[in-house]
Design an enzyme around this catalytic site. Sequence first.
Site: not given
Length: 694
Positions: A77, A127, A164, A196, A268, A388, A415, A441
């Site tokens: 951001h 993200p 954070d 913050i 922010h 597996s 994962e 998953f």
Amino acid sequence: MNVSQQIGPRAAASERSMADAIRFLSMDAVEKANSGHPGMPMGMADAVTVLFNRFIRIDPSHPDWPDRDRFVLSAGHGSMLLYSLHHLIGFADMPMAELSSFRQLGSKTAGHPEYGHALGIETTTGPLGQGISTAVGMAIAEQMMAARFGSALCNHFTYVVAGDGCLQEGISHEAIDLAGHLKLRKLVVLWDDNRISIDGSTDLSTSMNQLARFRAAGWDAQAVDGHDPDAVAKAIERARRTRKPSLIACRTRIGKGAASMEGSHKTHGAALGEKEIAATREKLGWPHPPFFVPPEIKAAWEKVATRGRTAREAWEIRLDASRSKKRYEQTVERKLDGEVGDLLARFRGAHRTRATKVATRQASQMALEVINGATALTIGGSADLTGSNLTLTSQTQPISPGNFKGRYLHYGIREHGMAAAMNGIALHGGFIPYGGTFLVFSDYARGAMRLSALMGLPVIYVLTHDSIGLGEDGPTHQPVEHLAMLRATPNLNVFRPADIIETAECWEIAIGEKNTPSVFALSRQALPMLRRTDGNENLSALGAYVLREARGDRDITLLATGSEVEIAVAAAERLQAEERIAAAVVSMPCWEKFEAQDAAYHRQVLGDAPRIAIEAAGRLGWDRWMGPDSAFVGMTGFGASAPAGDLYRHFGITADHVVAEALELLRRACPETPPIGARTGKPVAHIVRSSEEA
């Protein structure tokens, strides 16, 4: 002499003005856009100025130089921090006009950094937690390349700025743990410790001692005043010397320098406003108009590029003198030997002769044995399901702390961290990563898988146990909605092969992709070899094809993927033998590849007869292929715990049910007269479906 000493004793004084340039460019851009996040760039400007001015090695004139340091803005951001840096050090595509077009359609300065959208952006972030986790993969790749080619050709650091929020996201725990275990000593994270969050102080939601957390995971951890240039420099020097990954907690104030809003969560995610910016200009002694940087400050920043260019030129001399030059360049470019395709064609021919019956997860391992033997580019792994997923082959020895010559990563039960690390490995260059877990998953890995697609990375996900066919583990492990979710993701190839032939074909496609990630949805249960026709053409590359043509004009078309193609073939044979109904079977191993074919091929494959789609998953997405006269045989809810055969019968995913649906479809198509086979004139039996079947 260490790197920071080369800058001279008066560095700190000039760095204050250099940092202020970042602050005001960030404030001005957010203000003009009336959108963005000025607080983080203002708060981290001092620490990042030290990193770039004294340490980092990048060359804006050659942004893809393989041995450059990587800089990852995990707190995406704060993108104006990155764009300001790129303008100041001279990236060709980041003139001031781009900064003044921040967050506008068509500009290089997107709201969050996007890989490939502008030069020098190492990864897409936004993200939270993705950047630090992707950086772990970059640091792994650096160590692997160094193990193969030596420090003369590969010797760079991966630097991360994280906030954070990045450290609160669950994926960060997975990444931090893995990095500490592998002792990724070239990974340095600068944490913007401003305490913050959007809602206010971080003590609203966390009491975590981050330094203790990182140390417990095997990291070196330090805390410094993020606004003290010399303290930051000493911390980076220590981080570069340690044998562990490093966290530097930079205690900062969000919106540092703002006249009245410094330290407030209000800085922010919103513009500061004209009055606050004017007061800040006065407070910091910056009398310049918006989007202006004095020439002497710009010149100071351009020394970063000069240092990077000098380092690159020295590296190029070493590369030219290296006997490994050709192999190094082929590795960096991920240049596959043409032999891979030939070997896979021979593999298909051999197994066509043997009519090999295996689970597609085992077929995948068999194909990988061929691929991994033909190229050293592939790097395998699994999230603690190697036995597996069957992702390990004879050539892929494990990577371990201090030993990066191997080709297989034990990611542990991580994962999401695995998917992000594979993104980082792919972004770094030199390798084609693949990693395995159960299809169900993929939910845990979703955020990073989406970024694989958004960035166009050649990452391969081996997702096994792809349906109720896994049996007794029950509905928690039986995917139902997952194929629909993955197929809905743009720029993601979802392969669900029906047998060993299709599996090998799909691997040939996936391994050759340059800008598209791949998913393999593979069965636990053994499946017969269905493609018996000779020929080396890769039919799976078409996405869908007629596996079994109808005898005469089609009465009905059966569409299926994966383990259900066997059911479709059995139903078609029964319809022909018992009802004299001409049924074609279409195998659809990859919807995305089929969608890319032209309309004529779609018509050729799908035909104009009624259609039945068969898949042991939810219906969502199938209607685009089914047409108006159609039916779906599959799952309408979650699965259950029982042997696989019992579950297929219980949920009606059987040849019997497909036959019944076909007869009902044809009866509905001719409600006044009994439907008949297209060529025989034989009446079709009337079928009344039970409520359970319906």
